[in-house]
Every structure is written in C-alpha cells, then in structure tokens.
Design an enzyme around this catalytic site. Structure first.
Site, PDB file in Angstrom:
ATOM      1  CG  ASN A 158      36.218   8.656  57.124  1.00  0.00           C
ATOM      2  OD1 ASN A 158      37.272   8.305  57.228  1.00  0.00           O
ATOM      3  ND2 ASN A 158      35.851   7.860  56.259  1.00  0.00           N
ATOM      4  CB  SER A 159      37.936   5.732  61.258  1.00  0.00           C
ATOM      5  OG  SER A 159      36.878   4.945  60.853  1.00  0.00           O
TER       6      SER A 159
ATOM      7  CG  ASP B  92      32.233   8.413  55.733  1.00  0.00           C
ATOM      8  OD1 ASP B  92      30.639   7.814  55.310  1.00  0.00           O
ATOM      9  OD2 ASP B  92      33.366   7.671  55.875  1.00  0.00           O
TER      10      ASP B  92
ATOM     11  CD  GLU C  19      32.128   3.445  61.745  1.00  0.00           C
ATOM     12  OE1 GLU C  19      32.110   2.450  60.453  1.00  0.00           O
ATOM     13  OE2 GLU C  19      32.417   4.210  61.570  1.00  0.00           O
TER      14      GLU C  19
ATOM     15  CG  HIS D 294      39.511   1.668  61.229  1.00  0.00           C
ATOM     16  ND1 HIS D 294      40.866   1.506  59.815  1.00  0.00           N
ATOM     17  CD2 HIS D 294      38.774   2.071  60.374  1.00  0.00           C
ATOM     18  CE1 HIS D 294      39.938   2.381  59.155  1.00  0.00           C
ATOM     19  NE2 HIS D 294      40.051   2.730  59.189  1.00  0.00           N
TER      20      HIS D 294
ATOM     21  CB  SER E 153      34.354   2.732  50.828  1.00  0.00           C
ATOM     22  OG  SER E 153      34.467   3.606  51.014  1.00  0.00           O
ATOM     23  N   GLY E 154      31.857   3.579  52.676  1.00  0.00           N
ATOM     24  CA  GLY E 154      30.893   4.807  53.349  1.00  0.00           C
ATOM     25  C   GLY E 154      32.104   6.123  52.824  1.00  0.00           C
ATOM     26  CG  LEU E 155      35.247   7.770  52.209  1.00  0.00           C
ATOM     27  CD1 LEU E 155      35.433   9.576  52.967  1.00  0.00           C
ATOM     28  CD2 LEU E 155      37.104   8.016  52.190  1.00  0.00           C
TER      29      LEU E 155
ATOM     30  CE  LYS F 219      30.928   7.265  59.458  1.00  0.00           C
ATOM     31  NZ  LYS F 219      31.258   6.708  58.241  1.00  0.00           N
TER      32      LYS F 219
ATOM     33  CG  ASP G 254      31.845   1.527  55.332  1.00  0.00           C
ATOM     34  OD1 ASP G 254      31.349   1.065  56.744  1.00  0.00           O
ATOM     35  OD2 ASP G 254      32.541   2.369  55.478  1.00  0.00           O
TER      36      ASP G 254
ATOM     37  NE  ARG H 224      35.337   0.801  60.263  1.00  0.00           N
ATOM     38  CZ  ARG H 224      35.413   1.886  59.440  1.00  0.00           C
ATOM     39  NH1 ARG H 224      34.270   0.692  58.273  1.00  0.00           N
ATOM     40  NH2 ARG H 224      35.871   3.331  59.558  1.00  0.00           N
TER      41      ARG H 224
ATOM     42  CG  ASP I 276      27.861   4.253  57.675  1.00  0.00           C
ATOM     43  OD1 ASP I 276      29.839   4.249  57.515  1.00  0.00           O
ATOM     44  OD2 ASP I 276      27.892   5.299  57.342  1.00  0.00           O
TER      45      ASP I 276
HETATM   46  C1  SPV Z   1      35.425   3.542  54.350  1.00  0.00           C
HETATM   47  O1  SPV Z   1      35.575   3.036  53.919  1.00  0.00           O
HETATM   48  O2  SPV Z   1      33.874   4.045  54.489  1.00  0.00           O
HETATM   49  C2  SPV Z   1      35.673   3.136  55.809  1.00  0.00           C
HETATM   50  C3  SPV Z   1      37.439   3.003  55.563  1.00  0.00           C
HETATM   51  O3  SPV Z   1      35.198   3.038  56.227  1.00  0.00           O
HETATM   52  S1  SPV Z   1      37.269   4.352  56.724  1.00  0.00           S
HETATM   53  O4  SPV Z   1      37.532   5.125  55.853  1.00  0.00           O
HETATM   54  O5  SPV Z   1      39.453   3.913  56.586  1.00  0.00           O
HETATM   55  O6  SPV Z   1      37.012   4.952  57.925  1.00  0.00           O
HETATM   56 MG    MG Z   2      33.593   3.919  56.263  1.00  0.00          MG
END
Ligand code: SPV
Ligand code: MG
Length: 562
Positions: A139-140, A75, A131, A207, A63-65, A137, A102, A176, A104
C-alpha cells in the site's frame, strides 16, 4: 369420539435498472470524461457496493486496500487476483453503476494484464487502474519511499497490452503514477504520466501522501487537459473540493471510507456486546435485519416468486386454533387445544411435520386462548385477541394479509393420514374441501359436526369424480336428503380461489353477525355466490380432538399413522 372410523381403520432489482442504463464501461468512460468534477466511493463487497449506489454515487472504487482488509489479509497481493475478481462479480451483480478496479500492478506482467482485462469485462467491470510499482506491491501509505517504481517502458507495455485486450471500446485503463509517493518530483511524475497517456491510458491517477494538495495542484497545472486526471485525497482530505474543480480534476476517489466506517462500527458493537453480555443497548443503533433483507433484494425475490414459481414452494398453511376446547377443560387450563400432547408431541407439531413433509414451509397458526404458550418451531403465531367472543372467520381475518395464491386452511385440532394432504395438493380446483364419506350420518357428542351435502355421493372411484359442495350444515339431514359426508375442516385454495375467498371475507365482514360466523358460513356463502367448491372425498383416516376420549384415540391414531 367422532370422526371416528379413523381410530379403528386407523420447503440483484438491479437487472431492470441496469437495462435502462448505459453499459458500465460507457458509464465509467463518461465519468472520466465528464465536464464536471465527479466522485466515486470505495466499496469492498456486494452490500457495500449497493450502499454506495444507494447513496447516489455514480461509480465505485474497488479498493485493493479495502478488499484485502475485508478478507482479513494485507494489501500486498496476499489475496489472489481471482479472489478479487470473484468479489468484483458480487459487487457488479449488486449494482448498476460502474466499478473501477484498483488493479494494483495488474497482478504480474503484460500477459497477466491481458487476462485480467478479459476477465474483468466478462464480469461487467467498467475499468481497471494499474499502478507503476512492482508485484507484489505494498500500500502506498506504508513506506512509500522505499517502494521501487516500474520501468516506464515495461509499464507502458502493460497498458498497451490491456488496451489491446479489451473487447468493449469503452472499457477504461487508468494509469496510476506513484512517483510522488515514491519520493520523486513532479517533473518525473509528469514524464511518466505522458508516457502512459501515449501508451493508451484513458486517464491518469496522480497519487500523493501529503496532507496538502500542493503537489497534485502543481501536477494538474502542468498537465493541462491532456487526459482525464484522477485523484485520491485520502491524506489531503481537508482540501475543499472546489480546489479540485478549479484544478480541472476529473474524478475524485473517496478510497477507503466504507471499510473504515464498517470497522469502527463493528468494533464498537463487538465490544459492547462482549461487555454487556446482551443486546439491549445495541439493537436500536444497528441496521435492522429487515434492512439487511432490503439491501439483499428480498422484495425482488418475493415478487419473482409470485411471477415464476409454480406449485408447492409458496404454499401457505393457515391453522385455525384460537379455541380452548371446551370439552377438554381440565386438560386445557394452561394451554390451548392444539398444544395438547398426542403421542408425545403437541397436536400442532403433528400438523407442522405433515406440512413440512409436503414442502409447505409458510405455516401460520391463528391462536387465541393461551396463545403465548404456543412454542412449536416453524410456525408464525397470529393472535385473535377476541377469540372468546368470536368465531372462526374473525380468526381467519387475522391471516388475510398473509393469503397467497396457494393455501391450505384447516382446523388446528385435526389429525390425519399424510396421504390426505398429498391428495388434496394434487387437486387443481380453485377451492377444494375434504369430505369424509365414511360416517355421513353419525353425529358426535359435541354436535359440532359439519355435514356436507354434495352434488354427488361418493362412488368410491377416488379419481375422476367432479363433485361439488352444495351446502354444509350442522344437521345430517336436510329434508329427505342425507348428508354425503362430513367436512373434516380442511380446504385448499388456489389461484382465483384466493380472490373468491377475499371477496367473500369482505362481504361477510360487513355483516352485523360476522363475529359469530364460522368456516361453514364462508363455504356456504361461496357456494351461494355461484363459486364452485370442489369436494375431495376420503374415507376415514382422520380425527379431530374435541373430548378426552378423542384425545385417547388420537394417541393411538398418531402411533399407527404413516
Ligand atoms: C486503495 O484504495 O487500495 C488504493 C488507494 O490503492 S491508496 O490506499 O491510497 O493507495
Ligand atoms: Mg490500492
């Protein structure tokens, strides 16, 4: 004082599992294409990746986060892509299951994506998810609606560039779709997903940030089975997975639960330690240090060391030091003999320093009398509780489970010149005893000498003499024969010698008089059983401390030795 002339002469198991498995790329592709609903779990470093695998997950979401969080940054592509890839390498090395990165936005344009894919393949990563947003980017779940989406054509180019760059056919590129995050409707999400599929994506991650899966289910129903669907139910977590199964989702990503659980655990423990100024109430509710060692694969290293390492790294020193030292009564009222100060430091410290100098770092002392007072760093203290009523072999038996294929066993009251240990370590016999030929016949006041009778007297040629031990006695004479020297209480045990010693200990241990037996009894038993015990002659340069006079002499010896 005895012995004597000395006084005058003064340091990821995983590969095997991996070998038995499919390539990580293939594993990931199989997960994506699996007929059943599959799950992967977030991990953010080597140890969390291993924990995910041990829990039974078949794959990992890098996970990027979570990775940015464990670096302590946002993130927002604040960690560079190479820093992420470096972390992935640790994660991949620590596991045998595939990692889906992930990725990005692919960290730039099509060209950055090409290089990313090549580097990921080199590091054993199963695939990457990119994505359709703009670099850098966000975080979503942070102001999703305000985040611009990538141009569809440009993003398709990035997907195609990634696919064209992979060397392994099974490496996966998942596309994504962020349309629902950015406030677009399901038809737009579907339009994008179809374009990405046509560009070569191996799967579509759709997502949503809603707490109900309605958009996802609508999307899935329209999508049909055009390509595997991946979801991240972080916000709609209360939805039973059966709903996803029915919707024909392929892969569920539990996207951030290890980093979040780690954070809560760390916060709780940090607060408690700060508050308590102590560890009493945390120790039993956190992982043991041994558990950390296990997760790091310490056992595998120990086994590999047995297999591959030669020479000195694994040498163990076993110091027998259970006695008080009867002739030193006044000086040993509060400590054992080996803690008596000689030249400003405890006798035991001298020994430990010598071992360390020769790269011998596994040092055990079998203590008894006042064992609790032994506070020399670098030694493990084993205790013979019955020291007062038992001999040296009971002490040695305490160290039996620590025997290694290369050991030095010696008495704890010895002082010796460094070269003696060095020369002993050059010997390759299974068992070698150090015998001082300079003072064969002079018994000491304590009468506790171990006279050695050998196959040949010392011809002082130093090298090349293949002398063996015949017997050790308390008497300097045996019939007409005069002892060839005095065993100084030091021996080296190598290779098969360890087994010989273990077998002898087992045989003697079965005897009724075992409690009374000493090291000479062990050596005599070995010789009597037909084992060759090699003799290494020295000529002075050592002493042992049995009396006050010895102790004075030891001070001079310590001052003058190299
Ligand atoms: C991550 O885990 O970094 C994701 C999923 O990209 S989210 O945080 O839901 O965007
Ligand atoms: Mg991410």
């Amino acid at each position: 004082m005895h012995a004597i002339t000395s006084c005058l002469e003064s340091t990821p198991p995983v590969s095997e599992r991996a070998a038995a498995r499919l390539r990580k790329t293939t594993q990931l592709k199989n997960l994506l294409r699996s007929a059943q609903l599959e799950f992967i779990l977030e991990a953010h470093n080597g140890i969390s990746a291993r924990i995910a695998e041990e829990a039974g997950f078949k794959g990992i979401w890098a996970s990027g986060l979570a990775i940015s969080a464990q670096f302590g940054v946002r993130d927002n592509n604040e960690a560079s892509w190479t820093q992420v890839v470096d972390m992935l390498e640790f994660m991949s090395d620590a596991t045998s299951i595939p990692i889906l990165l992930d990725g990005d936005t692919g960290y730039g344009n099509f060209n950055n994506m090409r290089r990313l894919v090549r580097k990921l393949e080199q590091r054993g990563i199963g695939g990457v998810c990119i994505e359709d947003k703009i670099f850098p980017k966000t975080n979503s779940f942070i102001d999703g609606e305000r985040q611009p989406l990538a141009d569809v054509a440009e993003f398709c180019g990035k997907i195609a560039a990634g696919k064209d760059s992979q060397a392994d056919d099974d490496f996966c590129v998942v596309a994504r779709v962020e349309a629902l995050i950015a406030g677009w409707d399901v038809p737009e999400a579907l339009r994008r997903a179809e374009a990405y599929r046509r560009a070569g994506a191996d799967g579509i991650l759709i997502h949503s940030k809603l707490s109900r899966p309605d958009q996802i289910l609508e999307f899935a129903a329209e999508w049909g089975n055009r390509a595997p669907l991946v979801i991240v139910p972080t916000k709609y977590y209360s939805t039973p997975v059966e709903v996803f199964r029915k919707a024909k989702i392929s892969l569920v990503i539990w996207a951030n639960h290890l980093i979040r659980s780690a954070v809560s655990a760390m916060q709780n423990v940090a607060e408690q330690i700060q508050r308590d100024e102590g560890l009493i109430d945390v120790e039993d509710r956190i992982a043991s240090v041994d558990e950390i060692f296990r997760l790091q694969g310490a056992d595998e290293l120990a086994a590999a060391q047995e297999r591959y390492s030669s020479g000195r790294r694994d040498i163990t020193a076993i110091v027998l030091g259970a006695s008080r030292g009867d002739d030193l009564a006044s000086l040993t009222s509060d400590r054992p003999k080996l803690m008596l100060p000689v030249g400003g430091k405890p006798l035991l410290r001298h020994l430990v320093d010598k071992f360390k100098k020769r790269g011998i770092d596994q040092i055990m002392v079998v203590a008894g009398y006042k064992a609790e007072t032994i506070d020399v760093s670098g030694v493990e203290v084993l205790v013979n509780d019955r020291y007062a009523a038992t001999g040296e072999l009971v002490s040695l038996a305490r160290a039996l489970d620590r025997f290694t294929d290369d050991m030095v066993v010696l008495y704890g009251d010895l002082l010796f010149r460094s070269y003696i240990l060095r020369d002993l370590m050059e010997n390759d016999a299974e068992i070698t005893v150090v015998v001082d030929s300079s003072s064969q016949t002079r018994p000491t006041a304590s009468g506790s000498d171990d006279f050695a009778f050998c196959s040949e007297p010392d011809d002082r040629s130093t090298w090349g003499q293949a002398v063996t031990l015949t017997r050790i006695t308390r008497s300097a004479h045996c019939g007409d024969k005069q002892a060839d020297g005095r065993w100084i209480g030091m021996m080296r045990v190598r290779g098969a010698g360890r087994r010989w010693l273990e077998e002898a200990m087992a045989a003697l241990g079965a005897q009724a008089d075992f409690d009374r037996l000493g090291m000479p009894d062990l050596l005599n038993f070995l010789v009597a059983s037909g084992r060759t015990v090699r003799v290494w002659y020295i000529h002075g340069h050592w002493l042992d401390v049995n009396s006050v006079q010895d102790l004075e002499c030891a001070g001079n010896f310590a001052a003058g030795q190299s």
